[in-house]
Motif scaffolding. Structure first.
Motif, PDB file in Angstrom:
ATOM      1  N   SER A 144       0.840  -1.189   0.000  1.00 17.18           N
ATOM      2  CA  SER A 144       0.000   0.000   0.000  1.00 17.18           C
ATOM      3  C   SER A 144       0.876   1.239   0.000  1.00 17.18           C
ATOM      4  CB  SER A 144      -0.895   0.015   1.239  1.00 17.18           C
ATOM      5  OG  SER A 144      -1.930  -0.898   1.063  1.00 17.18           O
ATOM      6  N   PHE A 164       1.302   4.424   0.798  1.00 15.67           N
ATOM      7  CA  PHE A 164       0.677   5.483   1.581  1.00 15.67           C
ATOM      8  C   PHE A 164       1.230   6.866   1.245  1.00 15.67           C
ATOM      9  CE2 PHE A 164      -0.506   1.893   4.364  1.00 15.67           C
ATOM     10  CZ  PHE A 164      -1.864   2.117   4.388  1.00 15.67           C
ATOM     11  N   ILE A 191       5.792  -0.109   3.447  1.00 16.85           N
ATOM     12  CA  ILE A 191       4.681   0.684   3.970  1.00 16.85           C
ATOM     13  C   ILE A 191       5.200   1.758   4.909  1.00 16.85           C
ATOM     14  CG2 ILE A 191       2.595   0.593   5.368  1.00 16.85           C
ATOM     15  CD1 ILE A 191       2.068  -2.166   4.243  1.00 16.85           C
ATOM     16  N   MET A 239       5.029   5.709   4.617  1.00 18.22           N
ATOM     17  CA  MET A 239       4.511   6.565   5.685  1.00 18.22           C
ATOM     18  C   MET A 239       5.473   7.724   5.938  1.00 18.22           C
ATOM     19  SD  MET A 239       1.789   6.001   7.296  1.00 18.22           S
ATOM     20  CE  MET A 239       0.469   4.892   7.068  1.00 18.22           C
ATOM     21  N   PHE A 289       0.156  -6.205  10.782  1.00 20.89           N
ATOM     22  CA  PHE A 289       0.275  -4.774  10.788  1.00 20.89           C
ATOM     23  C   PHE A 289      -1.075  -4.172  11.109  1.00 20.89           C
ATOM     24  CE2 PHE A 289       3.776  -2.569   8.474  1.00 20.89           C
ATOM     25  CZ  PHE A 289       3.666  -1.430   9.220  1.00 20.89           C
ATOM     26  N   PHE A 320      -3.278  -0.494  11.663  1.00 25.41           N
ATOM     27  CA  PHE A 320      -3.353   0.962  11.695  1.00 25.41           C
ATOM     28  C   PHE A 320      -4.553   1.415  12.503  1.00 25.41           C
ATOM     29  CE2 PHE A 320      -0.702   1.649   7.656  1.00 25.41           C
ATOM     30  CZ  PHE A 320       0.431   1.618   8.428  1.00 25.41           C
ATOM     31  N   ASP A 325      -2.639  -6.534   3.164  1.00 17.80           N
ATOM     32  CA  ASP A 325      -3.131  -5.168   3.187  1.00 17.80           C
ATOM     33  C   ASP A 325      -4.637  -5.086   3.414  1.00 17.80           C
ATOM     34  OD1 ASP A 325      -0.519  -4.920   2.460  1.00 17.80           O
ATOM     35  OD2 ASP A 325      -0.875  -3.179   1.197  1.00 17.80           O
ATOM     36  N   THR A 341      -0.106   5.055  13.451  1.00 19.60           N
ATOM     37  CA  THR A 341       1.079   5.012  12.598  1.00 19.60           C
ATOM     38  C   THR A 341       2.330   5.219  13.419  1.00 19.60           C
ATOM     39  OG1 THR A 341      -0.296   6.300  11.131  1.00 19.60           O
ATOM     40  CG2 THR A 341       1.929   5.859  10.414  1.00 19.60           C
ATOM     41  N   ILE A 347       5.488   2.816  13.759  1.00 22.10           N
ATOM     42  CA  ILE A 347       6.822   3.251  13.346  1.00 22.10           C
ATOM     43  C   ILE A 347       7.839   2.980  14.463  1.00 22.10           C
ATOM     44  CG2 ILE A 347       8.221   5.308  12.847  1.00 22.10           C
ATOM     45  CD1 ILE A 347       5.963   6.334  11.137  1.00 22.10           C
ATOM     46  N   VAL A 367      12.690   8.584   9.202  1.00 18.55           N
ATOM     47  CA  VAL A 367      12.007   7.300   9.057  1.00 18.55           C
ATOM     48  C   VAL A 367      12.434   6.631   7.760  1.00 18.55           C
ATOM     49  CG1 VAL A 367       9.763   6.215   8.678  1.00 18.55           C
ATOM     50  CG2 VAL A 367      10.028   7.922  10.473  1.00 18.55           C
TER      51      VAL A 367
END
Lengths: 292, 390, 260, 295
Positions: A35, A37, A98, A102, D33, D35, D87, D210, D214, D256
């Motif tokens: 995905s 993002f 992903i 992000m 995962f 969210f 996903d 998120t 992370i 990140v």
């Protein structure tokens, strides 16, 4: 009845905006299986490119759209090179893509905020905002424009994928990246093209969205709806993306219209989960059995 | 095994990178009113979806701080502004408030620009004993809750119930409207607050609410809600939210052929409203804190525009007043001690640009602030009347 | 006594018949071979037995009870396990942990006992560790116990996968081309190892293999599949002399090493 | 830095850490995962606040019940979505998180979008609360990870099909993992509620989910000590960057991506601190051995 038709039209109008966003995202998904993002961030920048092309360069609308699309295409390709390509070389699992996406999305949103400020910007109106009226039903001119542009570009994309040589390569790659590579498809190039196309569509979506509404740094968040729409329709399937986006638009309109505007998103979510329980791969997604 | 080493190194590097940043950051020393510098804090959204208001507040206060310093400072000391971002979130506001008090040693905090953040500051202020003067935190609970005043929270704006009631009373009594519809942002405390009190007042006066529809922050498409509102045939539509959505609502309403009078609150006024929907907003009425034709308002607007190249948002005016209230409190207390300033704030009287402000010691709200009703004509906000209820 | 019995087992994908009307009986304690050209439906048959695919028709009995329709993990718990043609190890885990993980059913302590390190957990873990070490010894993997499975040489990976399967203490072991990609020496070693674990753990084995030497040496009975259907079934001698098999499968000259 | 400010940041770190330990079980060890965990945080926060404010339940008991409430909801959501692949599951959790926020916004008795205030006479989450709860959680989760159940989580992360054929009921273990993560995140929500003494649904948005994810990833998937380090680093970095205001998250986003590109396995990359110590010890022993030989 009149109200029903008006709701339907409203639903299709917002659905066609979702569709423009969903298709670009779904296209990348079909090849890369993750995905993206960052798509929302690219759409947001597309909106800004178009806006500045019109206000600073005084470009006519079609040229501004072209400039925006060129800009986002480049941007998408650059993002792919910098943020995803190194991961691909390591064959990192999709989770890492992903998170990288992000990171890009956080970066894009905030760099725009830090440099251009939080102001809302508005495209100069292309038409007067009256609609066409059929009986008591109104159809917005912009909605029609978006629908037409959206349909043309999506058919163009379908044609590209179904009828051209690069389209064949894309289909082969989406079917199985490694096998396509072994069969002599230049998958590097295919990925490059796919991200480019994703960026192109993001630019178009951004301009259309900006024209219809406003432009501001957080506008990329709307792509959450596009992700939901893609899952509705079946991830990685382009017809699925369109069907999913339009149905999401209609579902939202009907939920608002007949049940409650407070609970609109909740109803959409419950429907999404219901569909996924019945069809775990969405409406048009292929139900795959694991290969042993 | 090499991996373990790179891992350790990268860890040390990252930590090193950021610890080395700290000394460079302004105001990172132990703080307090050492020497000739005294610090005042500002908190609010510099990022996040309310950044546009926060940025304007910060700019305004920076401008005022510079002005004070040019005129010899505050009680002879140089004033320094420490402005920090909260992303518009309550828990961030809490952390930031603690940091401003404990580390920077600010004597007063100005802002934040929303109730959600302001409510997060309460425990931090009580722990630190430093007052806060909120700019646009209109939720009653910010200063006063369950019959108790929050000792360190003050504000210069009027509260949701007041604005909502004024809008309702004006629509019913002065405009002669009896069938109202409301569209509101259900995830925005400001919007739900205004809605609640608008409906209460409107129904109390004898009007009917023919439609009440909601959307969520981030939405830009309201046509379906508006279709429903249209079929309920209201004679006035109340839009208690900010100008971006207000403009889009007006545009979409007109597109649907919904030609009804629009009325709203202090979220409306902004130069940008005219970019979005100038034609569609004509004749719209809203409740506001100030009259734009007021010379004080125009002076500030000009000053701000010269400095930052664009006109201020409404929050700028309230930030201005918050600063003036702070300045007055310091002078009244003749002290830079937060506790003294807190005491001085209770009952203080200041002529602000949004009106005459007197902080009620019982509630910490400004009393006697009259609401102004403004009408949109061309690209101007025309003063209609001062208006108050009860 | 028959351990596993397939009756008219059929699997269709879309309209395509991958496996059609296959019937097979595997005797307790035997080694049964499954051969046939690529795409003959051998692996599909394994997927049907282990419950990864659902049946389109027919039934499968294990210890005289039907097992079709059960989830893969239930079938594994009943005592059927397997290896995969394209090795599926827990790549980031060590060799030791791969086997230790697979032992999980040999002790029964609960989640709560695990959270609080109660005695049942400690005893259970001790038992699992012993079992794992014994198994690693038998499979000659002790030297490499701390290596990540993904970093093992190919032959060792195959071996580890067998070790992991045996760790479940299954009754029936399905091996999907265990010698693929091995050189003759390794193949021979593997042959001995399969015989050893079979003896030691009292296993019944169903094996897919292309190495004819291995198959003919190892198996008590062999079934030949072609285009999803049974072509022949019998002892290795019978299969070698079956004209249909020789023609369809072994091809010209009956070269034993021929792959297809 | 002043100690009071450091304390504040440490409490924040501790609250984040508890949530990250929870998510680490789900994402780091089971490979799923989510969210939508901000949703569980919201459930925990509101439940605990209602318990302490309306029913006078003591702080620690309220936290426990808050965790269980979040866990209970996770079982319902898990039942419906955990069979989904990749996903699809992620987007479903995203929808869940947004829906929970919407429900709290809409539900007026607990303040709706205007928020819920906890009176000041009720207990404030202190540094010692945070330390105690995190220590307990770390020990319990480390125990779980070092058991047959924990190994089954990792097996599922590595290879679902192989896990099935060695008899692991993957759906059940995914449920367990989802449940544990929801419980811990729920408790973290309760601690957060009692730190700021004020709750507002908009704080529990997708950015929150998120951000937690992370932290898990940057710390290193499948490493509890990595999660601890990731959380400490990522809670402190934005604090150090505070004076950069608007530029803070530009730098953060960039970092990140940088970590993903340069060190995609995260800081600890599946290793624990104990592995590192063992390695250092072995090096030292070897070096001493070499010295002895040369002497």
């Amino acid at each position: 009845m009149e109200k029903f038709i008006q709701f339907l039209i409203n639903g299709i109008a917002i659905g066609s905006i979702y569709a423009l966003m969903t298709v670009g995202y779904s296209l990348v998904y079909s090849i890369m299986n993750f995905s993206n993002f960052a798509h929302g961030g690219v759409i947001m920048l597309g909106s800004y490119f178009g806006f500045f092309a019109i206000t600073i360069l005084k470009a006519p609308f079609w040229l501004a759209a072209l400039i925006a699309m060129t800009g986002t295409t480049l941007l998408a390709v650059v993002i792919e090179r910098l943020a995803y390509d190194p991961l691909r070389r390591r064959q990192a699992p999709s989770l890492y893509y992903i998170i990288s996406a992000m990171g890009i999305s956080i970066f894009l949103e905030n760099i725009v905020l830090a440099t251009l400020g939080a102001d809302f910007r508005n495209y100069p109106p292309l038409f007067q905002t009256s609609g066409f009226y059929i009986g008591g039903i109104s159809i917005g001119k912009l909605d029609v424009l978006i629908l037409v542009v959206g349909t043309i570009s999506l058919f163009g994309l379908m044609w590209l994928i179904e009828k051209t040589k690069i389209g064949l390569a894309i289909r082969a790659t989406s079917f199985n990246l490694r096998a396509a590579n072994l069969m002599g498809v230049n998958t590097e190039f295919v990925i490059f093209v796919v991200f480019g196309l994703g960026g192109l569509l993001a630019g178009l979506a951004g301009v259309m969205y900006g024209l219809r509404y406003t432009v501001w740094p957080q506008m990329g968040l709307i792509t959450n709806k596009a992700f939901v729409a893609a899952v509705f329709g079946g991830l990685g399937s382009l017809p699925g993306a369109i069907v999913g986006a339009i149905s999401l638009g209609i579902i939202e309109a009907m939920a608002t219209g007949y049940i409650s505007s407070n609970l609109r998103d909740l109803i959409a979510f419950v429907l999404l989960v219901t569909i996924l329980v019945v069809r775990p791969s969405g409406i048009m997604g292929k139900a795959t059995e694991d290969k042993a | 095994m090499k991996r373990a080493l790179t891992l350790l190194l990268s860890l040390i590097m990252i930590i090193g990178l950021f610890t080395s940043c700290t000394p460079a950051a302004p105001g990172a020393d132990t703080g307090g009113d050492t020497g000739e510098v005294v610090k005042v804090g500002w908190i609010g959204s510099l990022t996040g979806d309310q950044a546009i208001w926060g940025q304007c507040e910060r700019n305004t206060i920076q401008m005022l701080v510079d002005e004070v310093n040019d005129n010899g400072g505050l009680l002879g000391k140089t004033l320094e502004l420490v402005a920090l971002d909260t992303q518009g979130k309550g828990e961030e506001a809490y952390t930031v408030t603690r940091r401003l008090i404990e580390q920077d040693g600010v004597i007063t905090i100005l802002g934040p620009n929303s109730s959600g953040e302001a409510l997060g500051t309460i425990p931090a202020l009580e722990a630190g004993g430093v007052p806060d003067i909120a700019t646009v935190a209109t939720n009653p609970k910010v200063t006063f809750d369950n019959g108790k005043v929050n000792p360190y929270n003050f504000r210069v704006c009027f509260i949701d119930p007041y604005q909502g009631s004024v809008a309702a009373a004006y629509a019913f009594n002065e405009m002669g409207k009896t069938k109202a519809a409301v569209l509101y942002d259900q995830s925005l405390d400001y919007s739900t607050g205004l809605t609640e009190f608008f409906i209460e007042q409107f129904e109390k006066l004898g009007g009917t609410i023919v439609a009440k529809e909601a959307f969520n922050s981030g939405d830009q498409e309201f046509k379906t809600q508006l279709t429903k509102i249209k079929s309920a045939e209201p004679d006035v539509l109340f839009l208690p939210y900010f100008f971006k959505e207000v403009g889009l609502t007006a545009k979409q309403a007109r597109e649907l052929g919904l030609d009804v009078d629009l009325i709203g609150g202090d979220g409306w006024p902004s130069e940008q409203l005219f970019d979005i929907a100038k034609d569609e907003m004509q004749g719209g009425l809203f409740v506001n804190h100030l009259d734009y034709a007021d010379p004080a308002v125009q002076d500030y607007t000009k000053l701000y525009t010269d400095e930052f190249g664009k006109p201020p948002e409404l929050n700028g005016f309230l930030a201005w007043d918050a600063f003036k209230v702070f300045e007055a409190a310091v002078n009244k207390a003749n002290s830079l001690d937060p506790e003294d300033i807190t005491k001085a704030l209770e009952g203080i009287e200041v002529q602000g640009i949004t009106g005459f402000i007197k902080i009620d010691p019982e509630t910490h709200n400004p009393i006697g602030k009259e609401a102004a009703i403004l009408r949109i004509e061309g690209e101007e906000y025309k003063f209609v009347t001062k208006y108050s209820v009860e | 006594m028959s351990l596993l019995e397939l009756r008219d087992v059929t699997k269709q994908f879309g309209g395509l018949v991958a496996v059609g009307d296959v019937s097979l009986t595997v005797e307790q304690g035997s080694i049964h071979g499954l051969i046939g050209p690529n795409g003959a439906g051998k692996t599909t048959l394994f997927n049907l037995i282990t419950g990864i695919y659902g049946l389109s028709g027919g039934t499968i009995l294990f210890e005289r009870e039907p097992i079709d329709g059960l989830a893969p993990f239930r079938i594994a718990q009943k005592g059927i396990t397997r290896t995969f043609q394209n090795i599926r190890l827990f790549k980031d885990l060590s060799v030791y942990d791969n086997v230790l993980t697979a032992c999980h059913m040999n002790t029964k302590y609960s989640v709560v006992e695990a959270l609080f390190r109660l005695p049942a957990r400690n005893q259970g873990e001790k038992k699992l560790k012993q079992e794992t070490e014994i198994l690693l010894d038998i499979m000659n993997l002790t030297d490499r116990r701390d290596v990540s499975a993904g970093n093992l040489p190919y032959g060792f990976q195959r071996r580890l996968e067998i070790a992991r399967a045996v760790a479940l203490k299954p009754t029936l072991l399905l091996l999907d081309e265990p010698a693929a990609g091995m050189n003759p020496d390794e193949t021979f070693e593997l042959l001995e190892m399969i015989k050893q674990v079979k003896r030691e753990f009292g296993l019944t084995v169903l094996i897919i293999e292309h190495h004819m030497d291995l198959i003919m040496n190892l198996c008590d009975r062999i079934m030949v599949l072609n285009f999803g259907r049974v072509l022949a079934e019998g002892s290795p001698i019978e299969i070698q002399n079956d004209p249909a098999v020789v023609q369809a499968y072994l091809g010209e000259g009956g070269n034993h090493d021929a792959r297809y | 830095m002043s100690w009071a400010y450091i304390t504040t940041v440490l409490i924040m770190t501790g609250i984040n850490l508890l949530a990250v330990i929870g998510l680490s079980v789900l994402t780091g060890f089971t490979g799923l995962f989510s969210f939508g965990h901000a949703g569980f945080m919201a459930i925990g926060a509101y439940t605990s606040a209602i318990l302490t404010v309306w029913l006078g339940v003591p702080y620690y008991l309220a936290l426990l019940i808050a965790g269980l409430a979040a866990g209970l909801i996770s079982l319902v959501i898990g039942r419906l979505t955990l069979k989904l692949k990749g996903d699809y599951f992620i987007i479903a959790t995203l929808g869940f998180g947004e829906s929970i926020r919407l429900l709290f916004n809409w539900f007026d008795p607990i303040g709706g979008s205007r928020g819920f205030r906890i009176p000041s006479e009720i207990h404030y989450t202190s540094l010692s609360d945070v330390i105690i709860i995190n220590l307990i959680a770390l020990i319990l989760i480390a125990n779980l990870i070092n058991s047959r159940h924990g190994r089954n989580f990792k097996a599922i992360r590595e290879e679902e099909m192989a896990s099935q054929v060695i008899g692991i009921n993957i759906f059940r273990y995914k449920m367990l993992s989802f449940f544990i993560s929801a419980v811990l995140v729920g408790i973290a929500g309760g601690m957060l509620a009692h730190l700021t003494h004020f709750l507002i649904p908009r704080n529990f948005d997708m950015t929150k989910s998120t951000f937690l994810t992370i932290m898990v990833i940057l710390g290193g998937l499948g490493s509890l000590s990595g999660s601890v380090i990731g959380t400490v680093v990522l809670t402190f970095i934005p604090e150090f960057l505070r004076n950069f205001n608007e530029w803070r998250y530009v730098i953060f986003g960039f970092l990140v991506v940088l970590v993903m590109v340069l060190r995609p396995k995260g800081l600890m990359g599946g290793y624990e601190i104990s592995d590192l110590l063992r390695w250092v010890k072995r090096r030292l022993v070897r070096r001493r051995g070499e010295k002895n030989e040369s002497a």
